[in-house]
Scaffold this motif. Structure first.
Motif, mmCIF file in Angstrom:
data_model
loop_
_atom_site.group_PDB
_atom_site.id
_atom_site.type_symbol
_atom_site.label_atom_id
_atom_site.label_comp_id
_atom_site.label_asym_id
_atom_site.label_seq_id
_atom_site.Cartn_x
_atom_site.Cartn_y
_atom_site.Cartn_z
ATOM 1 N N ASN A 85 45.049 35.213 43.191
ATOM 2 C CA ASN A 85 44.216 35.949 42.153
ATOM 3 C C ASN A 85 42.806 35.947 42.757
ATOM 4 O OD1 ASN A 85 45.983 36.116 40.316
ATOM 5 N ND2 ASN A 85 44.960 34.969 38.758
ATOM 6 N N ILE A 86 42.163 35.012 43.337
ATOM 7 C CA ILE A 86 40.999 35.014 44.031
ATOM 8 C C ILE A 86 41.008 36.050 45.129
ATOM 9 C CG2 ILE A 86 39.224 33.902 45.149
ATOM 10 C CD1 ILE A 86 39.823 31.466 43.612
ATOM 11 N N ARG A 87 41.934 36.139 46.019
ATOM 12 C CA ARG A 87 41.950 37.169 47.266
ATOM 13 C C ARG A 87 42.135 38.463 46.689
ATOM 14 N NH1 ARG A 87 46.143 33.214 50.167
ATOM 15 N NH2 ARG A 87 44.976 32.510 51.658
ATOM 16 N N LYS A 88 42.729 38.894 45.703
ATOM 17 C CA LYS A 88 42.902 40.256 45.008
ATOM 18 C C LYS A 88 41.553 40.567 44.402
ATOM 19 C CE LYS A 88 47.878 39.901 44.664
ATOM 20 N NZ LYS A 88 49.075 39.808 43.885
ATOM 21 N N LEU A 89 40.999 39.582 43.549
ATOM 22 C CA LEU A 89 39.704 39.894 43.151
ATOM 23 C C LEU A 89 38.680 40.304 44.142
ATOM 24 C CD1 LEU A 89 39.857 37.040 40.422
ATOM 25 C CD2 LEU A 89 39.595 39.650 40.000
ATOM 26 N N ALA A 118 39.173 43.635 45.640
ATOM 27 C CA ALA A 118 38.645 44.745 44.666
ATOM 28 C C ALA A 118 37.342 44.812 44.423
ATOM 29 C CB ALA A 118 39.348 44.563 43.236
ATOM 30 N N HIS A 119 36.518 43.751 45.131
ATOM 31 C CA HIS A 119 35.041 43.675 44.989
ATOM 32 C C HIS A 119 34.448 43.429 43.712
ATOM 33 C CE1 HIS A 119 34.717 46.383 48.767
ATOM 34 N NE2 HIS A 119 35.461 45.166 48.897
ATOM 35 N N TRP A 120 35.370 42.413 42.840
ATOM 36 C CA TRP A 120 35.188 42.073 41.656
ATOM 37 C C TRP A 120 33.685 41.459 41.011
ATOM 38 C CZ3 TRP A 120 37.902 42.648 36.951
ATOM 39 C CH2 TRP A 120 37.617 41.792 36.216
ATOM 40 N N TRP A 121 33.225 40.534 42.123
ATOM 41 C CA TRP A 121 32.046 40.104 41.934
ATOM 42 C C TRP A 121 30.860 40.616 42.549
ATOM 43 C CZ3 TRP A 121 36.309 37.215 43.778
ATOM 44 C CH2 TRP A 121 36.993 36.076 42.806
ATOM 45 N N ASP A 122 31.035 42.173 42.854
ATOM 46 C CA ASP A 122 29.885 42.733 43.399
ATOM 47 C C ASP A 122 28.888 43.137 42.417
ATOM 48 O OD1 ASP A 122 31.081 42.620 45.977
ATOM 49 O OD2 ASP A 122 31.238 44.708 46.157
ATOM 50 N N SER A 123 27.794 43.042 42.443
ATOM 51 C CA SER A 123 26.538 43.179 41.489
ATOM 52 C C SER A 123 27.069 42.250 40.221
ATOM 53 C CB SER A 123 26.813 44.701 40.851
ATOM 54 O OG SER A 123 26.419 45.476 42.110
#
Length: 252
Positions: free
Chosen positions: A27-31, A34-39
């Motif tokens: 999950n963490i790799r895919k997030l 997907a640049h999930w944590w950007d901003s």
């Protein structure tokens, strides 16, 4: 590895531990891809406990392939080898030691990562929730070993922990920041493999099967420097962090 860059350009490097929590780390790799944590933001800094972060408040649905309910990867069958045990008693496990440089506890049948300083866990709600990896935390104080086997641990900070531990403490309950304006901002989180080769950090980790590490453990348990009046003749697994150093930058 994950590379988290804060808005003030401080860099935190996280080594992941797929042997112990493969579904959460998938999950963490895919997030990250997907640049999930950007901003996103650091939403919590609780003194002597954890620093926790998330993505932006308004977020699209989870990226394709990310499981909203991964299994409870709080412990694994004792099949991961080699195990180097510590010869000292522990308050939370029948035995502690190291597997592939990771600090672990075991009851002889199961093995689990321990909540040492700098370890990374997956924040979750009440059971049966197991956390989907969108919110992570780093231990920033005395090891909260009571959390062992209750939360999925997925890695450790190997560079930049000083930046996380020095963050202003949140003033709301549990160390959360009272408003978004108080939250330290995250610029980006990337997999190291996404970076150009010349920008990818490289680290050396002392092998726990080496004589050097065995000597290191003996020295940590029996301090002989002039300062010490009484050597402890004992050692907690969290008081012997694995020696890790960054390699000099390579010019390709």
């Amino acid at each position: 590895m994950l590379i988290m860059t804060l808005a003030d350009k401080q860099r935190i490097v996280i080594q992941l531990a797929p042997d112990f929590a493969p579904r959460h780390i998938d999950n963490i790799r895919k997030l990250a891809l997907a640049h999930w944590w950007d901003s996103g933001a650091i939403e919590r800094s609780q003194d002597n406990y954890v620093v926790q972060w998330r993505g932006p408040v308004m977020h699209p649905p989870l990226p394709e392939g990310v499981s909203a309910s991964p299994p409870a990867e709080y412990e694994r069958a004792f099949g991961i080898q080699p195990f180097l045990p510590l010869p000292y008693p522990d308050a939370y496990a029948s035995k502690t030691g190291y597997i592939r440089s990771w600090p672990v506890g075991t009851d002889g049948e199961k093995v689990w990562l321990t909540h040492c300083y700098g370890m990374i866990g997956v924040a979750r709600d009440m059971p049966p929730d197991t956390g989907d990896g969108t919110e992570l935390y780093a231990v920033n104080g005395q090891a909260p070993r009571q959390l062992d086997r209750n939360i999925a641990l997925v890695g450790r900070v190997i560079a930049g922990m000083d930046a996380l531990s020095a963050l202003p403490r949140g003033k709301a309950p549990l160390g959360f920041y009272k408003s978004d304006t108080h939250m330290p901002a995250i610029e980006s989180v990337r997999l190291a493999s996404e970076l150009p080769p010349a920008e990818q950090p490289r680290f050396q980790v002392m092998r726990t099967a080496s004589d050097s590490f065995k000597n290191y453990i003996r020295a940590r348990a029996n301090r002989s420097e002039t300062f010490f009046v009484r050597p402890a003749a004992g050692l907690d697994v969290c008081n012997a962090p694995i020696p890790i150093r960054e390699e000099p930058a390579r010019h390709l």
